[in-house]
Design a protein around this motif. Structure first.
Motif, short mmCIF file in Angstrom:
data_model
loop_
_atom_site.label_atom_id
_atom_site.label_comp_id
_atom_site.label_asym_id
_atom_site.label_seq_id
_atom_site.Cartn_x
_atom_site.Cartn_y
_atom_site.Cartn_z
N LEU A 153 0.86 -1.19 0.00
CA LEU A 153 0.00 0.00 0.00
C LEU A 153 0.89 1.22 0.00
N LYS A 154 0.69 2.08 -1.01
CA LYS A 154 1.47 3.33 -1.05
C LYS A 154 0.52 4.51 -1.24
N TYR A 197 -1.89 -1.04 -3.73
CA TYR A 197 -3.11 -0.40 -3.20
C TYR A 197 -2.75 1.05 -2.93
N ALA A 199 -3.75 4.97 -1.41
CA ALA A 199 -4.58 5.85 -0.57
C ALA A 199 -4.01 7.25 -0.65
N VAL A 207 -7.25 4.10 4.26
CA VAL A 207 -6.30 3.01 4.57
C VAL A 207 -7.05 1.91 5.33
N ILE A 210 -9.20 -0.11 3.01
CA ILE A 210 -8.40 -1.01 2.16
C ILE A 210 -7.93 -2.21 2.99
N HIS A 214 -8.48 -5.94 2.11
CA HIS A 214 -7.34 -6.61 1.46
C HIS A 214 -6.17 -6.89 2.41
N ILE A 218 -1.85 -7.87 1.89
CA ILE A 218 -0.88 -6.75 1.90
C ILE A 218 0.30 -7.03 2.84
N VAL A 221 2.89 -1.31 4.24
CA VAL A 221 2.55 0.06 3.85
C VAL A 221 3.86 0.81 3.77
N THR A 247 -1.56 -1.02 10.88
CA THR A 247 -0.68 -2.03 10.28
C THR A 247 -0.44 -3.17 11.28
#
Ligand SMILES: Cc1ncc(COP(=O)(O)O)c(C=O)c1O
Length: 460
Positions: A153-154, A197, A199, A207, A210, A214, A218, A221, A247
């Motif tokens: 996730l970025k 992913y 955000a 976040v 997501i 997901h 993942i 992040v 996280t």
């Protein structure tokens, strides 16, 4: 492309730039024969042609036409002590006499790593590479190895280097409504988009949504403690802490990209926000001006790189942990102690306040973002809150920003063409005040241009 020469003020600024930098112009024409577009690094390119520099000393740069500039770009933040600092130069020189890279293990590798571990509380072990790009690449890879998951996730508009995974949404998705989705230029494999992913920065709710959907796919992040390319703005209160909690809740690693922001706080900017990431990506200042990248973090994660690990991550590179980078890097970091960090950050505050005052006094709508020794000027009516805002502002005021940058060069200030200003420790109040004066003079020259082309940016 710029269109600023359609205005008389634009033509005048460009003409004065060309007059001052004739030899640079000739170098550029020659360079086009051998380098596509006459350059080899997109970030140093600008129109009509980049200034060709010949020498740097302290916080000054000297171009091939004999002009002097205050360097407020500092190789995009990597030169914390400016150019040719005597102690760093001495350290590098004495290493050169013994060999630049010995193709072998060396004491300096664990000395530099030990220093980073002592300085950055979350770092228990380190691996070296040669760029921030490699640092984020291997941070993502080790996160996959450790969690057994593939997704990353970025943030929309976040920049983490040049590798394929980092190139997704480096510019915000072109659509302007709704939540951003993963996108990339055609030369980035389409297949990879399904593992990324996206955000917006400072949007914890997205976040969480997501991760709810997901989280099981993942691995990590990746985020900066201040959002650099997206607009150089700060995390909102509680944002990074919230990211840490989420996280942890979903069994996802938190990678803090400190490649640029490490300079802002002694132990890395994330320590300012009281969070403990699993992995940090480092680069820029830790190599003392030489190419570098490193990742550091929790020992149980970093152990995946150990050849003793049952199925280790293969991590190698011809110049990894090379002697000259680490010798110069250690000398640089030792000089950049807590007092030096504080001093340069307060010089930054002085510069930011000076810029803000000029903007206000001249009745122009502009915003100065950033913190301490880093800042970005945005030509827009309100503070950007997302990368979308930043890019929308950038596109609207593209020619103004280009002319502003050129006129600052005409007045002896070398900054990043995207409006970022970066300080180095050799600077004193004298250089800061000179830069504020140049900034004010530039705005005075450009005010009538703004009135003609972007009247919405005038307050009166
Ligand atoms: C936040 C961030 N991450 C990664 C990188 C990539 O570093 P490098 O240019 O050394 O590959 C950069 C470079 O500017 C950066 O700002």
């Amino acid at each position: 492309m710029n269109n600023y020469e359609s205005h008389e003020i634009g033509r005048d600024i460009v003409e004065r730039y060309r007059k001052k930098t004739g030899q640079s112009g000739r170098h550029f024409e020659a360079a086009k024969n051998w380098l596509p577009g006459g350059e080899t690094r997109r970030a140093s390119y600008f129109t009509p042609y980049p200034t060709f520099m010949e020498k740097g000393e302290g916080c000054y740069l000297y171009d091939c036409d004999g002009n002097t500039y205050i360097d407020m770009q500092n190789n995009y933040t990597s030169l914390i002590h400016g150019h040719a600092h005597p102690r760093v130069t001495e350290a590098a020189k004495s290493q050169m006499e013994k060999g630049v890279v010995l193709g072998s293990a060396a004491e300096i590798q664990y000395r530099h790593a030990e220093y980073l571990c002592n300085r950055i509380p979350c770092v228990e072990a380190v691996r070296y590479g040669n760029s921030g790009t490699e640092a984020t690449l291997f941070a993502m890879r080790v996160a996959r190895g450790f969690t057994g998951k593939e997704g990353i996730l970025k943030m929309d508009g976040g920049y983490h280097g040049m590798h394929d995974y980092a190139q997704v949404n480096i510019f915000p998705e072109p659509k302007t409504e709704g939540l951003p989705e993963p996108w990339a230029e055609p030369w980035i494999p389409r297949n990879l988009l399904k593992d990324i992913y996206i955000a917006p920065y400072n949007d914890l709710e997205t976040v969480e949504d997501i991760l709810k959907k997901h989280g099981a796919q993942i691995a990590a992040v990746i985020i900066e403690p201040m959002f650099s390319a997206g607009g150089l703005f700060l995390p909102e209160p509680g944002y990074l802490q919230g990211m840490r909690e989420l996280t942890e809740q979903y069994g996802i690693l938190l990678i803090l990209d400190e490649v640029m922001m490490f300079r802002l706080q002694y132990g890395g900017l994330h320590t300012h926000y009281g969070i403990t990431p699993d992995i940090v990506a480092l680069g820029k200042i830790i190599g003392g001006g030489f190419p570098v990248g490193a990742i550091g973090g929790r020992r149980d994660i970093m152990e995946l790189f150990s050849p003793d690990y049952p199925h280790p991550i293969f991590h190698s590179g011809t110049f990894n942990g090379n002697n000259i980078t680490l010798v110069a890097g250690l000398a640089t970091l030792e000089l950049y102690d807590e007092a030096a960090v504080e001093r340069i950050n307060s010089l930054g505050d002085r510069l930011r306040e000076g810029f803000e005052k000029s903007i206000q006094n001249l009745g122009i709508k502009g915003q100065v973002t950033g913190m301490g020794s880093l800042m970005t000027v945005h030509w827009r009516e309100d503070m950007p809150k997302t990368a979308r805002d930043t890019f929308e502002g950038l596109l609207t005021a593209w020619d103004l920003a280009g002319l502003f940058h050129l006129e600052m060069l005409n007045r002896g200030i070398f900054s990043a063409s995207r409006g970022m200003y970066v300080l180095s420790t050799p600077m004193t109040e004298k250089e800061i005040d000179t830069a504020i004066e140049a900034f004010t003079g530039t705005l005075e020259v450009l005010r009538p241009y703004i009135a003609d082309t972007l009247p919405q940016l005038l307050t009166t």
